[in-house]
Design a protein around this motif. Sequence first.
Motif, PDB file in Angstrom:
ATOM      1  N   ALA A  71       0.824  -1.218   0.000  1.00  0.00           N
ATOM      2  CA  ALA A  71       0.000   0.000   0.000  1.00  0.00           C
ATOM      3  C   ALA A  71       0.854   1.262   0.000  1.00  0.00           C
ATOM      4  O   ALA A  71       0.307   2.359  -0.015  1.00  0.00           O
ATOM      5  N   GLY A  72       2.172   1.122   0.054  1.00  0.00           N
ATOM      6  CA  GLY A  72       3.047   2.299   0.053  1.00  0.00           C
ATOM      7  C   GLY A  72       3.238   2.861   1.447  1.00  0.00           C
ATOM      8  O   GLY A  72       4.335   2.825   1.983  1.00  0.00           O
ATOM      9  N   THR A  73       2.169   3.379   2.034  1.00  0.00           N
ATOM     10  CA  THR A  73       2.284   3.959   3.375  1.00  0.00           C
ATOM     11  C   THR A  73       1.219   3.365   4.275  1.00  0.00           C
ATOM     12  O   THR A  73       0.172   2.899   3.810  1.00  0.00           O
ATOM     13  N   MET A  74       1.474   3.447   5.563  1.00  0.00           N
ATOM     14  CA  MET A  74       0.537   2.916   6.540  1.00  0.00           C
ATOM     15  C   MET A  74      -0.793   3.660   6.464  1.00  0.00           C
ATOM     16  O   MET A  74      -1.850   3.079   6.680  1.00  0.00           O
ATOM     17  N   ASP A  75      -0.719   4.969   6.122  1.00  0.00           N
ATOM     18  CA  ASP A  75      -1.942   5.773   6.065  1.00  0.00           C
ATOM     19  C   ASP A  75      -2.911   5.270   5.005  1.00  0.00           C
ATOM     20  O   ASP A  75      -4.107   5.531   5.065  1.00  0.00           O
ATOM     21  N   ALA A  76      -2.361   4.560   4.008  1.00  0.00           N
ATOM     22  CA  ALA A  76      -3.221   4.069   2.922  1.00  0.00           C
ATOM     23  C   ALA A  76      -4.017   2.842   3.348  1.00  0.00           C
ATOM     24  O   ALA A  76      -4.914   2.395   2.630  1.00  0.00           O
ATOM     25  N   MET A  77      -3.689   2.278   4.504  1.00  0.00           N
ATOM     26  CA  MET A  77      -4.361   1.047   4.958  1.00  0.00           C
ATOM     27  C   MET A  77      -5.575   1.384   5.810  1.00  0.00           C
ATOM     28  O   MET A  77      -5.530   2.290   6.640  1.00  0.00           O
ATOM     29  N   SER A  78      -6.642   0.615   5.620  1.00  0.00           N
ATOM     30  CA  SER A  78      -7.792   0.736   6.516  1.00  0.00           C
ATOM     31  C   SER A  78      -8.618  -0.527   6.422  1.00  0.00           C
ATOM     32  O   SER A  78      -8.625  -1.199   5.379  1.00  0.00           O
ATOM     33  N   ALA A  79      -9.284  -0.858   7.517  1.00  0.00           N
ATOM     34  CA  ALA A  79     -10.223  -1.976   7.466  1.00  0.00           C
ATOM     35  C   ALA A  79     -11.358  -1.572   6.533  1.00  0.00           C
ATOM     36  O   ALA A  79     -11.830  -0.433   6.584  1.00  0.00           O
ATOM     37  N   GLY A  80     -11.753  -2.473   5.666  1.00  0.00           N
ATOM     38  CA  GLY A  80     -12.808  -2.163   4.703  1.00  0.00           C
ATOM     39  C   GLY A  80     -12.279  -1.758   3.340  1.00  0.00           C
ATOM     40  O   GLY A  80     -13.046  -1.685   2.372  1.00  0.00           O
ATOM     41  N   MET A  81     -10.961  -1.545   3.239  1.00  0.00           N
ATOM     42  CA  MET A  81     -10.423  -1.144   1.924  1.00  0.00           C
ATOM     43  C   MET A  81     -10.476  -2.331   0.955  1.00  0.00           C
ATOM     44  O   MET A  81     -10.447  -3.489   1.365  1.00  0.00           O
ATOM     45  N   ARG A  82     -10.557  -2.028  -0.301  1.00  0.00           N
ATOM     46  CA  ARG A  82     -10.611  -3.068  -1.330  1.00  0.00           C
ATOM     47  C   ARG A  82      -9.206  -3.321  -1.877  1.00  0.00           C
ATOM     48  O   ARG A  82      -8.429  -2.388  -2.092  1.00  0.00           O
ATOM     49  N   VAL A  83      -8.903  -4.598  -2.095  1.00  0.00           N
ATOM     50  CA  VAL A  83      -7.590  -4.971  -2.640  1.00  0.00           C
ATOM     51  C   VAL A  83      -7.760  -6.066  -3.704  1.00  0.00           C
ATOM     52  O   VAL A  83      -8.765  -6.784  -3.721  1.00  0.00           O
TER      53      VAL A  83
END
Lengths: 388, 327
Positions: free
Chosen positions: B109-121
């Motif tokens: 994701a590049g940075t930790m800020d780009a991560m979240s529960a519910g994100m699509r991958v």
Amino acid sequence: MSFQPTAIVGIGQTHHTPRRRDVSFPGLIREAAVRALDDAQMTWSDIDAVVLGKAPDLFEGVMKPELYMSDALGATGKPMFRVHTAGSVGGTTGIVASHHVQAGVHTRVMAVAFEKQSEGNAQFALGSGRGASLGAGGAFAPFIRSYINRSGAPEHIGWQVAVKDRQNALKNEYAHLKIADISIEKVRESPMMWEPIRYLESCPSSDGACAVIFTDEDGGNAAASDGRQPAWVLGTAVRSEPGSFPGRDAVRPQGAIDCAWDLYGQVGITNPREQIDMAELYVPFSWFEPIWLEGHDIAEVGEGWKMVDSGETEIGGAFPVNCSGGVLSSNPIGASGLLRFAEAALQVRGMAGEHQVDGANVALGQAYGANMQYFAMWIVANSLDPFG
Amino acid sequence: MPRLVEHRIQFPYKRSLGPVFGAFMTALVERKILGIRNGNKVLAPPLEWDPQTGEELAPDFVEVGPAGTVTNWTWVPEPTEQHPLDRSFAFACIQLDGAHNSMIHAVDAGTMDAMSAGMRVAPRWRAERIGKINDIECFVPGEDPEIPEGDTGEAPEEPVTMMEYFASITYRNPVSENAERAGAAGKEKRLLGQQCPVCARIYAGGRGYCPIDAVELTPEHDVDLPQRGVVSNYTIVTPVQYPGQTETEAFARVMIRLDGVDVVLGYQGLIDVPVAEIHPGIRVAAMWASEAEREDDGGRSMISGLVGWIPTGEPDDTSPDLLNKVL
């Protein structure tokens, strides 16, 4: 102290082979476990706890495999207990499982032990991953040389044990090594692997598993009244001692003697050779049959080889040993001890098929491990009071 | 603070996958992710048994994903060589579309800020796929899988049934004070022993304890051991070849009973004696490595710096109890 009587009502094992490439190793274990459940007429939900044994994790290269095998063993949400005591581990696993019932902690417990040797290399693992590994044969060869020298046993004794156990294996549908034309000449002419141990005096590397189901007195009696003979666990013992120290008797370790007499005392045995009807001893190299006959005071010191020589340890003899074919015929290391214990139970249940000993009422299972320093033994019988 | 020494254990393993994991790995080569039906639910990756009941699952496979939803995650700021990516990334629980549980995989994701529960991958597929979980290099944010150009997703010629796995683990072990002293003695070509103050047994090397009396052995218990002895027992090993086995020809290991003390050194090497000539009774003396040849094994061997034992040329010792000395 009061112990709950403990009965074996289910036994299962895999067909032992050099490699089972068709199954995952949880899948391999399942085969033994399902056969044990079928034998016990139980389902997964009947089991209260699972005790799992195997030899070093380096064998398959999976650390703590028990952690991911709970689904394979129907153990989700149940107590799962891992045992590891080197080569004796299978025996210790059975003993630990039996104690859960004996202590009244659980009513129905499954012991499972396994090894899938084809996934790694036992020599590598036993040498702790170092080069120039001796392997178990190299480690034990000097012990055997010492036994031969002390007892004055002729060299054909080792060949004779190898032939006997391989002939017994021909009667065991689950055995790995089946050499139909096994003979003294064939063993004698096989390559020298670890002087003085020859290739055909050595155990194979096997994939395999064994499972045993224990239950309480009510469960044992219910099986008996249903016509399914249980094996009653009359006594269990484990001992260990340091692997080396000045003055240690490598051929007749004190831990082995103490283990046997603790066990005999529990059962009320004063003359093991007369009171025990058959034994499954841990014999990965042929000379360990006379060594353990003496080490557990079944034979007088220096006389164990004479029991072999006279044919006394054959299936039709006065003291049959390793009727299943023993470790010499099947060696999934972690399971090998439990297979000995399970064969003793099969014998007193009268369920040993072609390798059944007539009149086997009281049977001994034994396993040893590491540098001949861990010992596990049990005595099972077809009644709680076999000596009246 | 004790000195730390690194030891590495490595070995290739062959893992048999069985019918369920085998099918999953085979499908990865074709750029497909399989789950298995368990009642009205789908488990992905597939399991061989119902994790609740232990009952066998029929091999009723269902293709899931390729995109999914992150249900939970953790950030790995400094990956090691054993991690799947060489830059900061997340390990995430990913519930693939169509599955009712989640699988763990890496998210780039590049940075930790780009991560979240519910994100699509969605998966980033590796060009060379062999039927391993890292055929999916990692997951990337968004709905669209990353597929190498020209990748047709052909099935493998044979179903994948085995997985080769190279295990490598490095330990950093502290060297005990006793091992340090035994090593230092070895540098002076001295064979260090220790004598138990309770039973008077003598142990070779920096054992540090008496296993009989369970007492600690410290520098005051040090004794110099004789460097001559006699071969009391032996074996000749025909080596079994496996990766890492350093011997190719038959080799001997002998027991040496040291003169004047009841100490037997197990599984020692003999120098300048052909294996066919080894027998109990040969008189031998210790041979030490020179400074240049010496490897610091961090106290891993009991007698560091001892190369082996060389015949003294004296007449054989013919004591009848020699053969029985093993330990």
